[in-house]
Design a protein around this motif. Sequence first.
Motif, PDB file in Angstrom:
ATOM      1  N   LYS A   3       1.179  -1.162   0.013  1.00  0.00           N
ATOM      2  CA  LYS A   3       0.069  -0.008   0.088  1.00  0.00           C
ATOM      3  C   LYS A   3       1.053   1.286  -0.191  1.00  0.00           C
ATOM      4  CE  LYS A   3      -3.155  -0.666   3.498  1.00  0.00           C
ATOM      5  NZ  LYS A   3      -4.303  -0.467   4.144  1.00  0.00           N
ATOM      6  N   SER A   4       0.478   2.367  -0.837  1.00  0.00           N
ATOM      7  CA  SER A   4       1.019   3.445  -0.892  1.00  0.00           C
ATOM      8  C   SER A   4       0.082   4.404  -0.759  1.00  0.00           C
ATOM      9  CB  SER A   4       1.599   3.632  -2.088  1.00  0.00           C
ATOM     10  OG  SER A   4       2.591   2.741  -2.542  1.00  0.00           O
ATOM     11  N   ILE A  38      -5.867   8.717  -0.165  1.00  0.00           N
ATOM     12  CA  ILE A  38      -6.024   7.312  -0.575  1.00  0.00           C
ATOM     13  C   ILE A  38      -4.914   6.604  -0.316  1.00  0.00           C
ATOM     14  CG2 ILE A  38      -5.909   5.809  -2.810  1.00  0.00           C
ATOM     15  CD1 ILE A  38      -7.406   8.167  -4.165  1.00  0.00           C
ATOM     16  N   GLU A  39      -4.993   5.462   0.458  1.00  0.00           N
ATOM     17  CA  GLU A  39      -3.931   4.650   0.789  1.00  0.00           C
ATOM     18  C   GLU A  39      -4.339   3.007   0.238  1.00  0.00           C
ATOM     19  OE1 GLU A  39      -2.182   2.680   4.592  1.00  0.00           O
ATOM     20  OE2 GLU A  39      -2.312   4.817   4.717  1.00  0.00           O
ATOM     21  N   ALA A  40      -3.728   2.814  -0.755  1.00  0.00           N
ATOM     22  CA  ALA A  40      -3.804   1.617  -1.495  1.00  0.00           C
ATOM     23  C   ALA A  40      -2.660   0.871  -2.410  1.00  0.00           C
ATOM     24  CB  ALA A  40      -5.196   2.045  -2.386  1.00  0.00           C
ATOM     25  N   HIS A  49      -7.405   2.198   2.038  1.00  0.00           N
ATOM     26  CA  HIS A  49      -8.198   3.372   2.863  1.00  0.00           C
ATOM     27  C   HIS A  49      -8.509   4.534   1.934  1.00  0.00           C
ATOM     28  CE1 HIS A  49      -9.005   5.871   6.211  1.00  0.00           C
ATOM     29  NE2 HIS A  49      -8.297   6.822   5.763  1.00  0.00           N
ATOM     30  N   ILE A  50      -9.915   4.631   1.931  1.00  0.00           N
ATOM     31  CA  ILE A  50     -10.285   5.690   0.875  1.00  0.00           C
ATOM     32  C   ILE A  50     -11.121   6.876   1.656  1.00  0.00           C
ATOM     33  CG2 ILE A  50     -11.530   6.277  -1.339  1.00  0.00           C
ATOM     34  CD1 ILE A  50     -10.741   3.327  -2.057  1.00  0.00           C
ATOM     35  N   ARG A  90     -16.277  -0.934   3.036  1.00  0.00           N
ATOM     36  CA  ARG A  90     -15.912  -2.455   2.711  1.00  0.00           C
ATOM     37  C   ARG A  90     -15.696  -2.241   1.024  1.00  0.00           C
ATOM     38  NH1 ARG A  90     -20.510  -5.923   1.179  1.00  0.00           N
ATOM     39  NH2 ARG A  90     -19.824  -7.992   1.135  1.00  0.00           N
ATOM     40  N   ILE A  91     -14.747  -2.963   0.748  1.00  0.00           N
ATOM     41  CA  ILE A  91     -14.342  -3.049  -0.713  1.00  0.00           C
ATOM     42  C   ILE A  91     -14.130  -4.768  -0.801  1.00  0.00           C
ATOM     43  CG2 ILE A  91     -12.607  -2.499  -2.200  1.00  0.00           C
ATOM     44  CD1 ILE A  91     -11.739  -0.312  -0.652  1.00  0.00           C
TER      45      ILE A  91
END
Length: 177
Positions: A3-4, A38-40, A49-50, A90-91
């Motif tokens: 994640k970035s 955005i951390e993804a 995390h959005i 939730r994704i």
Amino acid sequence: MAKSQWKIDPAHSSVDFSIKHMVISRVKGTFHTFDAVIEADPEDLTTAHIEFTVDVASVDTRNEDRDNHLRGADFFDAENHPKMTFKATRIVKKSEGEYEVTGDLTIRGVTRPETFLVTYEGQGKDPWGGIRAGFSANGTINRSDYGLKWNAALETGGVLVGDQVQVSLEIEAVKQG
């Protein structure tokens, strides 16, 4: 890939909507001012995390009178509720590059769960050495669920403004760090 942190490139991104007008056509609009945390890992959004924020006063339907009405108390009440927010809760991966992203959408102080279909469009290196990723998101919300209930009956039946709002986002994000 780990994640970035990613930052939206507003010059290459958009937050658009459309809604029925007089039962016979659609009016389209956009919001010019928005941002996100955005951390993804773009290739696997299930752990992302959005948090997305839209400045509702930046609404633009190409009609100044209508835009001012949308900013007012009948609709967004931008003076008292300047931001619309979405926080993913939730994704779920549906297929390669396709996700259902559910989260808490807050408009005009009302928070409700909403689900959007998100497509990871890919990523690549830009001419300045950065890494960019693209995403598309689409969904439909009911405006009256959020207290945006103003309307007018039409002489021929039906109402001036529909309840179902189609939402469409095109996001280009730049990897940070």
